[in-house]
Write an enzyme that holds these catalytic residues in place. Structure first.
Site, PDB file in Angstrom:
ATOM      1  N   LEU A 201       0.867  -1.167   0.000  1.00 32.28           N
ATOM      2  CA  LEU A 201       0.000   0.000   0.000  1.00 32.28           C
ATOM      3  C   LEU A 201       0.907   1.222   0.000  1.00 32.28           C
ATOM      4  CD1 LEU A 201      -2.798  -0.873   2.616  1.00 32.28           C
ATOM      5  CD2 LEU A 201      -2.967  -0.900   0.132  1.00 32.28           C
ATOM      6  N   ASP A 202       0.541   2.249  -0.753  1.00 32.54           N
ATOM      7  CA  ASP A 202       1.347   3.465  -0.792  1.00 32.54           C
ATOM      8  C   ASP A 202       1.506   4.041   0.614  1.00 32.54           C
ATOM      9  OD1 ASP A 202       1.374   3.153  -3.524  1.00 32.54           O
ATOM     10  OD2 ASP A 202      -0.253   4.592  -3.867  1.00 32.54           O
ATOM     11  N   LYS A 203       2.530   4.841   0.780  1.00 27.35           N
ATOM     12  CA  LYS A 203       2.821   5.416   2.087  1.00 27.35           C
ATOM     13  C   LYS A 203       1.628   6.162   2.679  1.00 27.35           C
ATOM     14  CE  LYS A 203       6.059   8.638   4.342  1.00 27.35           C
ATOM     15  NZ  LYS A 203       7.238   9.533   4.139  1.00 27.35           N
TER      16      LYS A 203
ATOM     17  N   THR B 178      -1.555   5.676   1.844  1.00 22.54           N
ATOM     18  CA  THR B 178      -2.774   4.883   1.751  1.00 22.54           C
ATOM     19  C   THR B 178      -2.992   4.099   3.036  1.00 22.54           C
ATOM     20  OG1 THR B 178      -2.580   4.681  -0.649  1.00 22.54           O
ATOM     21  CG2 THR B 178      -3.969   3.068   0.461  1.00 22.54           C
TER      22      THR B 178
ATOM     23  N   HIS C 184       0.974   2.843  -7.859  1.00 25.58           N
ATOM     24  CA  HIS C 184      -0.006   3.935  -7.737  1.00 25.58           C
ATOM     25  C   HIS C 184      -1.201   3.735  -8.666  1.00 25.58           C
ATOM     26  CE1 HIS C 184       2.544   6.059  -5.045  1.00 25.58           C
ATOM     27  NE2 HIS C 184       3.358   6.592  -5.931  1.00 25.58           N
TER      28      HIS C 184
END
Length: 239
Positions: free
Chosen positions: A102-104, A106, A187
């Protein structure tokens, strides 16, 4: 497996600490006192005791985390805190890792385990495991966007994403949606909305396959999987 490694992995301290226990005759295998820290043990067949208490060996750990923003989905990072930093030492001893990323910034559902076979099955592109996100979008999401997602959005690098499900929860200047994808390009959800001239301002994963985020978990909290969740994971591992 060496007895000192097994006990260290089960939280009885470092290898040095375990050697001290053995020196004090506190460790037994099948009711025989261990004299050598390099002695081998089969954790599935042998009975290990420390201070006369049976050691229940656990090979794998399976955790559901509600990932908070600001943490990266990695085991180590030179600049940022990782999701593994949120775990107490008793879980870190298993050397777990996040399944997928998961993105930072998110939030949401993140499975953490040391079961490599399961992780491979859940992130394999061939499996088409659905991942559902709740997102807040700057811009009014329309039925045209729903159709575009279903047909497969072309990302900024020319890659055509697999068909995705877009459900509009609220459409206004700021919209709320559920979006379900079966792949995990860099992303990806953010880039899909950028392709239809909109911007993701908040993103939270709420489902992966049949695993659903426990709503009682606050950001940064975690728990071990329950029986139903474990049954699902084991079914994926066997498939």
């Amino acid at each position: 497996m060496r007895i000192d490694k097994l006990l260290a992995n089960m939280g009885y301290g470092s290898r040095k600490d375990v050697k001290a226990l053995i020196k004090k005759k506190k460790v037994a295998i099948n009711d025989k006192i261990v004299k050598d820290s390099s002695s081998h043990v089969d954790p599935e067949d042998d009975t290990v005791k420390v201070n006369n208490n049976i050691v229940s060996y656990q090979k794998y750990v399976y955790l559901m985390m509600n990932k908070p923003p600001g943490y990266v989905s990695a085991t180590v990072d030179d600049r940022d805190k990782t999701v593994i930093d949120l775990l107490p030492e008793k879980y870190q001893l298993f050397k777990p890792f996040p399944v997928g990323r998961l993105d930072k910034d998110t939030e949401g559902l993140l499975l953490i385990t040391n079961d490599g076979d399961l992780a491979h099955q859940l992130v394999s592109p061939k499996k088409d495991i659905e991942k559902t996100y709740f997102a807040e979008i700057r811009g009014k999401v329309t039925e045209n966007d729903v159709e575009a997602f279903q047909e497969g959005i072309v990302l900024d690098d020319g890659y055509q994403a697999k068909p995705a499900k877009l459900e509009i929860l609220q459409a206004d200047e700021y919209s709320e949606v559920h979006v379900t994808v079966t792949e995990g390009k860099f992303h990806q959800v953010k880039r899909m909305f950028e392709a239809v001239k909109k911007k993701v301002v908040y993103l939270k994963r709420i489902r992966m396959g049949e695993l659903r985020l426990d709503e009682e978990l606050s950001p940064g909290d975690f728990r071990e999987l329950n029986k139903e969740e474990m049954d699902y994971c084991l079914s994926q591992k066997k498939s």
